[in-house]
Design a protein around this motif. Structure first.
Motif, PDB file in Angstrom:
ATOM      1  N   ALA A   1       3.696  -0.427 -10.123  1.00 59.34           N
ATOM      2  CA  ALA A   1       4.802   0.297  -9.402  1.00 59.34           C
ATOM      3  C   ALA A   1       5.774  -0.102  -9.093  1.00 59.34           C
ATOM      4  CB  ALA A   1       4.396   0.835  -8.478  1.00 59.34           C
ATOM      5  N   CYS A   2       7.110   0.358  -8.643  1.00 60.53           N
ATOM      6  CA  CYS A   2       8.456  -0.258  -8.866  1.00 60.53           C
ATOM      7  C   CYS A   2       8.754   0.322  -7.695  1.00 60.53           C
ATOM      8  CB  CYS A   2       9.632   0.371 -10.087  1.00 60.53           C
ATOM      9  SG  CYS A   2       9.546  -0.243 -11.767  1.00 60.53           S
ATOM     10  N   VAL A   3       8.663  -0.315  -7.243  1.00 63.20           N
ATOM     11  CA  VAL A   3       9.526   0.324  -5.502  1.00 63.20           C
ATOM     12  C   VAL A   3      10.392  -0.961  -4.806  1.00 63.20           C
ATOM     13  CG1 VAL A   3       6.532   0.040  -4.892  1.00 63.20           C
ATOM     14  CG2 VAL A   3       8.027  -1.737  -4.351  1.00 63.20           C
ATOM     15  N   SER A   4      11.488   0.087  -3.640  1.00 62.10           N
ATOM     16  CA  SER A   4      12.604  -0.403  -3.184  1.00 62.10           C
ATOM     17  C   SER A   4      12.479  -2.390  -3.171  1.00 62.10           C
ATOM     18  CB  SER A   4      13.171   0.352  -2.458  1.00 62.10           C
ATOM     19  OG  SER A   4      13.712   1.546  -3.069  1.00 62.10           O
ATOM     20  N   LYS A   5      13.232  -2.721  -2.966  1.00 59.04           N
ATOM     21  CA  LYS A   5      13.303  -4.239  -2.453  1.00 59.04           C
ATOM     22  C   LYS A   5      12.876  -3.949  -1.276  1.00 59.04           C
ATOM     23  CE  LYS A   5      14.885  -7.034  -6.725  1.00 59.04           C
ATOM     24  NZ  LYS A   5      15.017  -8.009  -7.411  1.00 59.04           N
TER      25      LYS A   5
ATOM     26  N   GLU B   1       8.624  -9.247  -0.531  1.00 55.98           N
ATOM     27  CA  GLU B   1       8.466  -8.476   0.005  1.00 55.98           C
ATOM     28  C   GLU B   1       8.083  -7.250   0.152  1.00 55.98           C
ATOM     29  OE1 GLU B   1       8.417  -8.800   4.819  1.00 55.98           O
ATOM     30  OE2 GLU B   1       8.257  -9.790   3.221  1.00 55.98           O
ATOM     31  N   ALA B   2       8.177  -6.633  -0.451  1.00 53.72           N
ATOM     32  CA  ALA B   2       7.896  -5.247  -1.152  1.00 53.72           C
ATOM     33  C   ALA B   2       6.496  -5.596  -1.458  1.00 53.72           C
ATOM     34  CB  ALA B   2       8.354  -4.373  -2.043  1.00 53.72           C
ATOM     35  N   ALA B   3       5.951  -6.402  -3.112  1.00 57.31           N
ATOM     36  CA  ALA B   3       4.963  -6.106  -3.165  1.00 57.31           C
ATOM     37  C   ALA B   3       3.611  -7.225  -1.701  1.00 57.31           C
ATOM     38  CB  ALA B   3       4.297  -7.431  -3.681  1.00 57.31           C
ATOM     39  N   ARG B   4       3.844  -7.488  -0.477  1.00 58.42           N
ATOM     40  CA  ARG B   4       3.372  -8.160   0.254  1.00 58.42           C
ATOM     41  C   ARG B   4       2.676  -7.114   1.307  1.00 58.42           C
ATOM     42  NH1 ARG B   4       3.047  -9.406   5.492  1.00 58.42           N
ATOM     43  NH2 ARG B   4       5.653  -8.421   5.733  1.00 58.42           N
ATOM     44  N   LYS B   5       3.902  -5.772   1.019  1.00 55.92           N
ATOM     45  CA  LYS B   5       3.724  -4.910   2.242  1.00 55.92           C
ATOM     46  C   LYS B   5       2.579  -3.718   1.400  1.00 55.92           C
ATOM     47  CE  LYS B   5       7.611  -4.733   5.456  1.00 55.92           C
ATOM     48  NZ  LYS B   5       9.278  -4.190   5.494  1.00 55.92           N
ATOM     49  N   ILE B   6       3.337  -3.554   0.457  1.00 55.28           N
ATOM     50  CA  ILE B   6       1.891  -2.439  -0.310  1.00 55.28           C
ATOM     51  C   ILE B   6       0.461  -3.229  -0.293  1.00 55.28           C
ATOM     52  CG2 ILE B   6       1.551  -1.978  -2.577  1.00 55.28           C
ATOM     53  CD1 ILE B   6       3.526  -1.628  -3.250  1.00 55.28           C
TER      54      ILE B   6
ATOM     55  N   LYS C   1      -5.113  -2.732   1.354  1.00 54.13           N
ATOM     56  CA  LYS C   1      -6.085  -3.016   2.786  1.00 54.13           C
ATOM     57  C   LYS C   1      -6.597  -2.120   4.298  1.00 54.13           C
ATOM     58  CE  LYS C   1      -5.986  -7.680   1.303  1.00 54.13           C
ATOM     59  NZ  LYS C   1      -5.694  -9.436   1.453  1.00 54.13           N
ATOM     60  N   GLY C   2      -5.793  -1.380   4.517  1.00 54.69           N
ATOM     61  CA  GLY C   2      -5.306  -0.308   5.753  1.00 54.69           C
ATOM     62  C   GLY C   2      -4.762  -1.563   6.612  1.00 54.69           C
ATOM     63  N   LEU C   3      -3.984  -2.292   6.807  1.00 56.95           N
ATOM     64  CA  LEU C   3      -3.617  -3.668   7.987  1.00 56.95           C
ATOM     65  C   LEU C   3      -1.715  -3.203   7.992  1.00 56.95           C
ATOM     66  CD1 LEU C   3      -4.975  -6.330   6.006  1.00 56.95           C
ATOM     67  CD2 LEU C   3      -6.172  -5.261   8.637  1.00 56.95           C
ATOM     68  N   LEU C   4      -1.363  -1.782   7.335  1.00 56.66           N
ATOM     69  CA  LEU C   4      -0.289  -1.737   7.699  1.00 56.66           C
ATOM     70  C   LEU C   4      -0.097   0.450   7.648  1.00 56.66           C
ATOM     71  CD1 LEU C   4       3.235  -2.832   7.556  1.00 56.66           C
ATOM     72  CD2 LEU C   4       2.741  -2.209   5.243  1.00 56.66           C
TER      73      LEU C   4
END
Length: 117
Positions: free
Chosen positions: A93-97, A104-109, A114-117
């Motif tokens: 997937a391509c997500v906004s930086k 940062e975007a990959a970390r949030k995904i 994992k259900g942590l966000l």
């Protein structure tokens, strides 16, 4: 023979001058042909035409029309403002930086998966 040389000399003088005058006439009268940007339509007909006209013997990326070996090899359409995130199942997937730090975007995904966000 002299007449032939005289005519050739005259043509060599007249043709460049004629071309110059046409150039300046177009420049000053605004008749120069310019490519006008094409207005994007409000439907998907243009995209469908491009998709159907694309030639690819592997995988045709739906968002960039790039031809790649596997779906997760597809590039992002706007890499300057998008991060590409590859998932373990071979998709991407391509997500906004995020803007704060690289990745940062990959970390949030990953946190969201994992259900942590």
């Amino acid at each position: 023979m002299k007449l032939y040389i005289a005519l050739a000399s005259l043509l060599l003088l007249v043709l460049p001058a004629s071309a110059q005058f046409q150039f300046f006439e177009q420049m000053f009268t605004g008749q120069q042909q310019q490519q006008q940007p094409q207005q994007a339509g409000s439907d998907s007909v243009w995209y469908q035409q491009q998709y159907e006209a694309a030639h690819c013997d592997k995988y045709l990326c739906p968002h960039t029309l790039s031809c790649v070996h596997f779906p997760h090899h597809c590039p992002c359409a706007f890499p300057a403002v998008e991060d590409k995130v590859e998932f373990g199942d071979g998709s991407m997937a391509c997500v906004s930086k995020g803007g704060w730090a690289p990745g940062e975007a990959a970390r949030k995904i990953e946190l969201a998966r994992k259900g942590l966000l």
